[in-house]
Design a protein around this motif. Structure first.
Motif, PDB file in Angstrom:
ATOM      1  N   ASN A  52      57.662  80.269  42.440  1.00 58.53           N
ATOM      2  CA  ASN A  52      56.605  80.449  43.430  1.00 58.53           C
ATOM      3  C   ASN A  52      57.237  80.976  44.706  1.00 58.53           C
ATOM      4  N   SER A  53      56.425  81.470  45.604  1.00 60.51           N
ATOM      5  CA  SER A  53      56.937  82.134  46.806  1.00 60.51           C
ATOM      6  C   SER A  53      57.826  81.220  47.639  1.00 60.51           C
ATOM      7  N   GLU A  54      57.542  79.935  47.652  1.00 61.82           N
ATOM      8  CA  GLU A  54      58.337  79.007  48.447  1.00 61.82           C
ATOM      9  C   GLU A  54      59.785  78.932  47.953  1.00 61.82           C
ATOM     10  N   SER A  72      51.663  73.283  56.069  1.00 64.47           N
ATOM     11  CA  SER A  72      51.192  73.511  54.712  1.00 64.47           C
ATOM     12  C   SER A  72      50.729  74.968  54.621  1.00 64.47           C
ATOM     13  N   LEU A  73      51.517  75.791  53.913  1.00 64.61           N
ATOM     14  CA  LEU A  73      51.217  77.214  53.825  1.00 64.61           C
ATOM     15  C   LEU A  73      50.860  77.602  52.400  1.00 64.61           C
ATOM     16  N   SER A  74      49.900  78.505  52.270  1.00 63.53           N
ATOM     17  CA  SER A  74      49.548  79.039  50.949  1.00 63.53           C
ATOM     18  C   SER A  74      50.635  80.034  50.527  1.00 63.53           C
ATOM     19  N   ASN A  75      50.628  80.396  49.245  1.00 67.32           N
ATOM     20  CA  ASN A  75      51.569  81.422  48.774  1.00 67.32           C
ATOM     21  C   ASN A  75      51.421  82.702  49.572  1.00 67.32           C
ATOM     22  N   ASP A  76      50.187  83.079  49.870  1.00 61.92           N
ATOM     23  CA  ASP A  76      49.908  84.289  50.635  1.00 61.92           C
ATOM     24  C   ASP A  76      50.511  84.193  52.042  1.00 61.92           C
ATOM     25  N   GLU A  77      50.379  83.047  52.680  1.00 61.71           N
ATOM     26  CA  GLU A  77      50.933  82.856  54.024  1.00 61.71           C
ATOM     27  C   GLU A  77      52.463  82.873  53.993  1.00 61.71           C
ATOM     28  N   ILE A  78      53.047  82.359  52.931  1.00 57.22           N
ATOM     29  CA  ILE A  78      54.500  82.392  52.793  1.00 57.22           C
ATOM     30  C   ILE A  78      54.975  83.839  52.630  1.00 57.22           C
ATOM     31  N   LEU A  79      54.267  84.614  51.812  1.00 58.82           N
ATOM     32  CA  LEU A  79      54.595  86.037  51.678  1.00 58.82           C
ATOM     33  C   LEU A  79      54.518  86.740  53.027  1.00 58.82           C
ATOM     34  N   ASP A  80      53.467  86.462  53.782  1.00 56.39           N
ATOM     35  CA  ASP A  80      53.317  87.062  55.111  1.00 56.39           C
ATOM     36  C   ASP A  80      54.479  86.686  56.018  1.00 56.39           C
TER      37      ASP A  80
END
Length: 113
Positions: A52-54, A72-80
């Motif tokens: 996963n992105s994390e 708490s970050l979503s996968n999308d926010e981690i990508l950003d």
């Protein structure tokens, strides 16, 4: 063609590049701090890695600790976050066709060459 996502200032990334060079196979160096992957490319790399992105984050970087740790970050926010601060992307990453690996330790790269 093999691709290595490389940071020349990183010792482990330089070791990984040497392993790819010694394979004598055609490869492309992507200096990802200068030539950022798109969000789609980064997502594709994560899918090839099977993580996963994390798991691609360098959580010991000051940027992470100061701006994101504990949130708490979503996968999308981690990508950003990784695209806004590419130093957060673990390195080196080697992609060979439908396989990819994070070169930590660099010797792991040999498994996909």
């Amino acid at each position: 063609m093999i691709k290595i996502y490389h940071n020349p200032r990183c010792g482990k990334s330089r070791e990984g590049l040497k392993i790819v060079e010694e394979s004598k196979k055609d490869f492309e160096i992507i200096k990802y701090l200068e030539n950022l992957p798109t969000k789609e490319e980064l997502g594709s790399i994560i899918n090839l890695l099977g993580i996963n992105s994390e798991d691609l984050l360098r959580k010991n970087e000051a940027i992470w600790k100061e701006n994101y740790r504990g949130k708490s970050l979503s996968n999308d926010e981690i990508l950003d976050a990784m695209l806004a601060h590419p130093k957060l992307i673990e390195r080196p990453i080697v992609v060979n066709g439908s396989k990819a690996i994070i070169g930590r330790p660099p010797e792991k790269i040999k498994s996909i060459l």
